[in-house]
Design a protein around this motif. Structure first.
Motif, PDB file in Angstrom:
ATOM      1  N   LEU A 189      -7.534  -3.702   4.456  1.00  0.00           N
ATOM      2  CA  LEU A 189      -6.702  -2.504   4.342  1.00  0.00           C
ATOM      3  C   LEU A 189      -6.615  -1.976   2.915  1.00  0.00           C
ATOM      4  CD1 LEU A 189      -4.746  -0.551   5.821  1.00  0.00           C
ATOM      5  CD2 LEU A 189      -2.891  -2.120   5.184  1.00  0.00           C
ATOM      6  N   VAL A 190      -6.436  -2.875   1.938  1.00  0.00           N
ATOM      7  CA  VAL A 190      -6.196  -2.418   0.554  1.00  0.00           C
ATOM      8  C   VAL A 190      -7.063  -3.133  -0.480  1.00  0.00           C
ATOM      9  CG1 VAL A 190      -3.832  -1.640   0.969  1.00  0.00           C
ATOM     10  CG2 VAL A 190      -4.246  -4.036   0.373  1.00  0.00           C
ATOM     11  N   GLY A 191      -8.018  -3.958  -0.050  1.00  0.00           N
ATOM     12  CA  GLY A 191      -8.865  -4.679  -0.989  1.00  0.00           C
ATOM     13  C   GLY A 191      -8.165  -5.916  -1.538  1.00  0.00           C
ATOM     14  N   LYS A 192      -8.914  -6.751  -2.252  1.00  0.00           N
ATOM     15  CA  LYS A 192      -8.337  -7.990  -2.794  1.00  0.00           C
ATOM     16  C   LYS A 192      -7.243  -7.705  -3.819  1.00  0.00           C
ATOM     17  CE  LYS A 192     -12.162 -11.155  -1.951  1.00  0.00           C
ATOM     18  NZ  LYS A 192     -13.076 -12.182  -2.510  1.00  0.00           N
ATOM     19  N   PHE A 226      -9.951   1.311   5.413  1.00  0.00           N
ATOM     20  CA  PHE A 226      -9.429   1.060   4.065  1.00  0.00           C
ATOM     21  C   PHE A 226      -8.495   2.192   3.674  1.00  0.00           C
ATOM     22  CE2 PHE A 226      -9.567   1.200  -0.569  1.00  0.00           C
ATOM     23  CZ  PHE A 226      -9.309  -0.133  -0.867  1.00  0.00           C
ATOM     24  N   ASN A 227      -7.343   1.831   3.122  1.00  0.00           N
ATOM     25  CA  ASN A 227      -6.311   2.808   2.769  1.00  0.00           C
ATOM     26  C   ASN A 227      -6.208   2.891   1.246  1.00  0.00           C
ATOM     27  OD1 ASN A 227      -3.886   4.238   2.331  1.00  0.00           O
ATOM     28  ND2 ASN A 227      -3.035   3.539   4.276  1.00  0.00           N
ATOM     29  N   GLN A 228      -6.960   3.823   0.660  1.00  0.00           N
ATOM     30  CA  GLN A 228      -6.988   3.950  -0.793  1.00  0.00           C
ATOM     31  C   GLN A 228      -5.651   4.400  -1.361  1.00  0.00           C
ATOM     32  OE1 GLN A 228      -9.804   3.187  -2.899  1.00  0.00           O
ATOM     33  NE2 GLN A 228      -8.050   3.184  -4.285  1.00  0.00           N
ATOM     34  N   ASP A 229      -4.960   5.285  -0.650  1.00  0.00           N
ATOM     35  CA  ASP A 229      -3.663   5.762  -1.142  1.00  0.00           C
ATOM     36  C   ASP A 229      -2.673   4.603  -1.248  1.00  0.00           C
ATOM     37  OD1 ASP A 229      -4.552   8.358  -1.343  1.00  0.00           O
ATOM     38  OD2 ASP A 229      -3.743   8.984   0.598  1.00  0.00           O
ATOM     39  N   LEU A 230      -2.676   3.749  -0.244  1.00  0.00           N
ATOM     40  CA  LEU A 230      -1.775   2.601  -0.269  1.00  0.00           C
ATOM     41  C   LEU A 230      -2.161   1.637  -1.387  1.00  0.00           C
ATOM     42  CD1 LEU A 230       0.529   0.947   0.844  1.00  0.00           C
ATOM     43  CD2 LEU A 230      -1.016   0.048   2.603  1.00  0.00           C
ATOM     44  N   ALA A 231      -3.455   1.411  -1.557  1.00  0.00           N
ATOM     45  CA  ALA A 231      -3.921   0.538  -2.638  1.00  0.00           C
ATOM     46  C   ALA A 231      -3.491   1.088  -3.995  1.00  0.00           C
ATOM     47  CB  ALA A 231      -5.439   0.390  -2.578  1.00  0.00           C
ATOM     48  N   ASP A 232      -3.585   2.407  -4.171  1.00  0.00           N
ATOM     49  CA  ASP A 232      -3.176   3.032  -5.431  1.00  0.00           C
ATOM     50  C   ASP A 232      -1.668   2.904  -5.647  1.00  0.00           C
ATOM     51  OD1 ASP A 232      -5.785   3.747  -5.885  1.00  0.00           O
ATOM     52  OD2 ASP A 232      -5.546   5.820  -5.210  1.00  0.00           O
TER      53      ASP A 232
END
Length: 226
Positions: free
Chosen positions: A95-98, A31-37
């Motif tokens: 990768l980035v959540g729903k 999971f890529n939290q930075d990308l999700a943010d």
């Protein structure tokens, strides 16, 4: 009592299973939290630009200046999305959540100036949909968007326009409208009549003053067949 040969076979089998599990774990996408943010921040600005009228922060802009702002946001985001897409393909839930996956799709929808990019996104998104790693209803909306942007008819009836004289939403050019609800159901979308009524009511509320001046006090809804 197990023979030495049986014990050896069991040991080999366990080792093979352990190696397979290790390989599976190592190929899982973290999971890529930075990308999700990043996608969340971009999507917030995207939704401001996609609004029907400037919000409070931008009310000083003329309509021409607002259009320039809107085009600039969509173009800038499209370039950022292309970089993300080149590295990750279509960002799925893993990768980035729903929410992150939806944000990428949402901004890809607004890259109308680059239908070739939208089409590449579409192909990769289909792979993730088939894996259960992306939303099939969002995929359907992008199919319709790409089709219309490339001179084709839409498939699912998600792209609409409005009859201003009666305040009623209706689909843009649609292939085989008599079977559209079957196609919509296959991707988790509600019947088109309900969808059109929701879009109609939303349009009426946003433009209530305009319709009031034209003597239209309520929207014209489609008959919903059960």
């Amino acid at each position: 009592m197990k023979t030495n040969l049986q014990i050896l076979f069991i040991a080999i089998l366990l080792a093979a299973c352990t190696e397979k599990n290790t390989l599976t774990q190592s190929t899982q996408i973290p999971f890529n939290q930075d990308l999700a943010d990043d996608l969340a921040r971009m999507a917030e600005i995207d939704q401001i630009a996609a609004g029907p009228v400037p919000n409070d922060r931008y009310q000083h802009l003329t309509q021409e200046e607002w259009k320039v702002f809107e085009d600039s946001v969509f173009a800038t985001h499209a370039k950022a999305l292309e970089k993300i897409f080149k590295q990750h393909g279509f960002p799925g839930y893993d990768l980035v959540g729903k929410k992150g996956s939806m944000n990428f799709w949402l901004m890809a929808q607004h890259a109308d100036h680059n239908p070739k990019f939208q089409n590449r996104v579409l192909r990769k998104m289909k792979v993730e949909v088939d894996r259960g790693n992306a939303d099939p209803s969002y995929y359907a909306m992008l199919v319709d968007r790409v089709n219309l942007n490339t001179g084709k008819q839409q498939i699912y009836g998600t792209q609409v326009t409005y009859r201003a004289n009666i305040c009623q939403a209706y689909p843009k050019p649609l292939a085989n409208p008599e079977t559209v609800n079957e196609r919509r159901k296959s991707v988790g979308l509600e019947p088109i009549e309900k969808y059109l009524n929701e879009m109609t009511e939303m349009h009426f509320m946003i433009n209530k003053d305009f319709f009031s001046q034209k003597g239209i006090t309520e929207p014209t809804l489609h008959e919903v067949r059960e």
